[in-house]
Motif scaffolding. Structure first.
Motif, PDB file in Angstrom:
ATOM      1  N   ARG A 136      11.879  -1.915  -1.131  1.00 24.26           N
ATOM      2  CA  ARG A 136      11.174  -2.957   0.073  1.00 24.26           C
ATOM      3  C   ARG A 136      12.943  -4.033   0.558  1.00 24.26           C
TER       4      ARG A 136
ATOM      5  N   GLU B 267      -0.483   4.439  -0.960  1.00 20.65           N
ATOM      6  CA  GLU B 267       1.618   4.213   0.008  1.00 20.65           C
ATOM      7  C   GLU B 267       1.794   5.183  -1.429  1.00 20.65           C
ATOM      8  N   TYR B 268       2.801   4.747  -0.559  1.00 17.29           N
ATOM      9  CA  TYR B 268       4.319   5.914  -1.825  1.00 17.29           C
ATOM     10  C   TYR B 268       5.123   5.029  -1.345  1.00 17.29           C
ATOM     11  N   THR B 269       6.195   4.611  -2.079  1.00 21.62           N
ATOM     12  CA  THR B 269       7.517   4.615  -2.142  1.00 21.62           C
ATOM     13  C   THR B 269       8.742   5.499  -3.532  1.00 21.62           C
TER      14      THR B 269
ATOM     15  N   VAL C 246      -3.419   4.567  -4.437  1.00 19.93           N
ATOM     16  CA  VAL C 246      -4.482   3.477  -3.565  1.00 19.93           C
ATOM     17  C   VAL C 246      -5.497   3.506  -5.077  1.00 19.93           C
TER      18      VAL C 246
ATOM     19  N   ASN D  16      -6.022   3.933   2.933  1.00 16.35           N
ATOM     20  CA  ASN D  16      -4.194   4.331   2.593  1.00 16.35           C
ATOM     21  C   ASN D  16      -3.931   4.286   1.405  1.00 16.35           C
TER      22      ASN D  16
ATOM     23  N   PHE E 240       9.173   3.664   2.323  1.00 13.54           N
ATOM     24  CA  PHE E 240       8.130   3.539   1.838  1.00 13.54           C
ATOM     25  C   PHE E 240       7.311   3.943   3.288  1.00 13.54           C
ATOM     26  N   ASP E 241       5.875   5.320   2.573  1.00 11.75           N
ATOM     27  CA  ASP E 241       4.943   5.932   3.286  1.00 11.75           C
ATOM     28  C   ASP E 241       3.039   5.373   3.093  1.00 11.75           C
ATOM     29  N   SER E 242       2.526   4.940   4.587  1.00 16.62           N
ATOM     30  CA  SER E 242       1.360   4.558   4.045  1.00 16.62           C
ATOM     31  C   SER E 242       0.709   6.009   5.207  1.00 16.62           C
TER      32      SER E 242
ATOM     33  N   GLU F 287      -1.885   5.936  -9.459  1.00 16.94           N
ATOM     34  CA  GLU F 287      -0.898   5.936  -9.619  1.00 16.94           C
ATOM     35  C   GLU F 287      -0.173   6.779 -10.322  1.00 16.94           C
TER      36      GLU F 287
ATOM     37  N   GLN G 122       6.573   6.571   8.113  1.00 19.83           N
ATOM     38  CA  GLN G 122       6.896   6.857   7.290  1.00 19.83           C
ATOM     39  C   GLN G 122       8.075   5.221   7.660  1.00 19.83           C
TER      40      GLN G 122
ATOM     41  N   ALA H 293       1.089  10.260   7.741  1.00 15.26           N
ATOM     42  CA  ALA H 293       2.107   9.630   7.694  1.00 15.26           C
ATOM     43  C   ALA H 293       2.381   8.805   8.383  1.00 15.26           C
TER      44      ALA H 293
END
Length: 183
Positions: A5, A92-94, A125, A90, A79-81, A129, A58, A56
């Motif tokens: 972040r 979440e991919y970080t 999600v 959704n 960061f992808d939703s 994980e 991004q 997604a």
């Protein structure tokens, strides 16, 4: 996750401090050793089959350093939703990625490039994980709107390698638009 972040917010702070007055277009700009880049991009991707199946949105923040003429290495935070097909939730991919980028010849104020990247991330999600290894290749163009500020357009192909328990590997095609500040 906090580091990702922070990396995503760095480009916003950099762009806020950039001068907004136009200067002459940087005809023939060369990327010399020691030059650095902060960037940020927003994109859209369509993922294939498996756990990451869906579309997604991004967000990406990048830092790059030129090790030699036209060759940049660096790190990006993603960061992808992901809107999972058939689900109301959704995913979440970080991720944190390392990349290498080669810039080709200058065409006026435009510089095409090719990029390879690899990184580690987490897909999550609800209570699910999973750790994810990602590799990607991209092509793009960077068009300078100021002597140190450019707009980027990129097309990327990514492969996500997941543990066997998660339902298989997946891949995606994506496109993004971003800003880059050189200093």
């Amino acid at each position: 996750m906090k580091l990702t972040r922070i990396l995503l917010l760095l480009p916003l702070a950099a762009f806020a401090s950039c001068s907004s007055h136009p200067t002459a277009q940087p005809e023939g700009m060369e990327f010399e050793p020691g030059l650095m880049r902060l960037g940020g991009a927003i994109g859209f991707a369509s993922n294939g089959t498996g756990v990451l199946n869906g579309s997604a949105v991004q967000l990406e923040g990048t830092f790059g350093y030129f090790t030699s003429e036209n060759i940049e290495v660096g790190m990006s935070g993603d960061f992808d939703s992901i809107n999972i097909s058939g689900s109301a939730d959704n995913l979440e991919y970080t991720a944190l990625n390392l990349f290498g980028r080669y810039y080709t010849s200058t065409y006026g104020a435009t510089r095409p490039y090719a990029e390879l990247s690899a990184g580690l991330g987490t897909a999550s999600v609800n209570s699910f994980e999973e750790n994810v290894t990602a590799i990607a290749g991209a092509i793009g163009v960077m068009h300078f709107i100021d002597s140190d500020l450019a707009i980027e357009l990129e097309l990327q192909k990514s492969e996500y390698l997941l543990p066997d328990t998660s339902g298989g590997d997946t891949s995606s095609w994506g496109g993004s638009v971003g800003l880059a500040w050189f200093f």
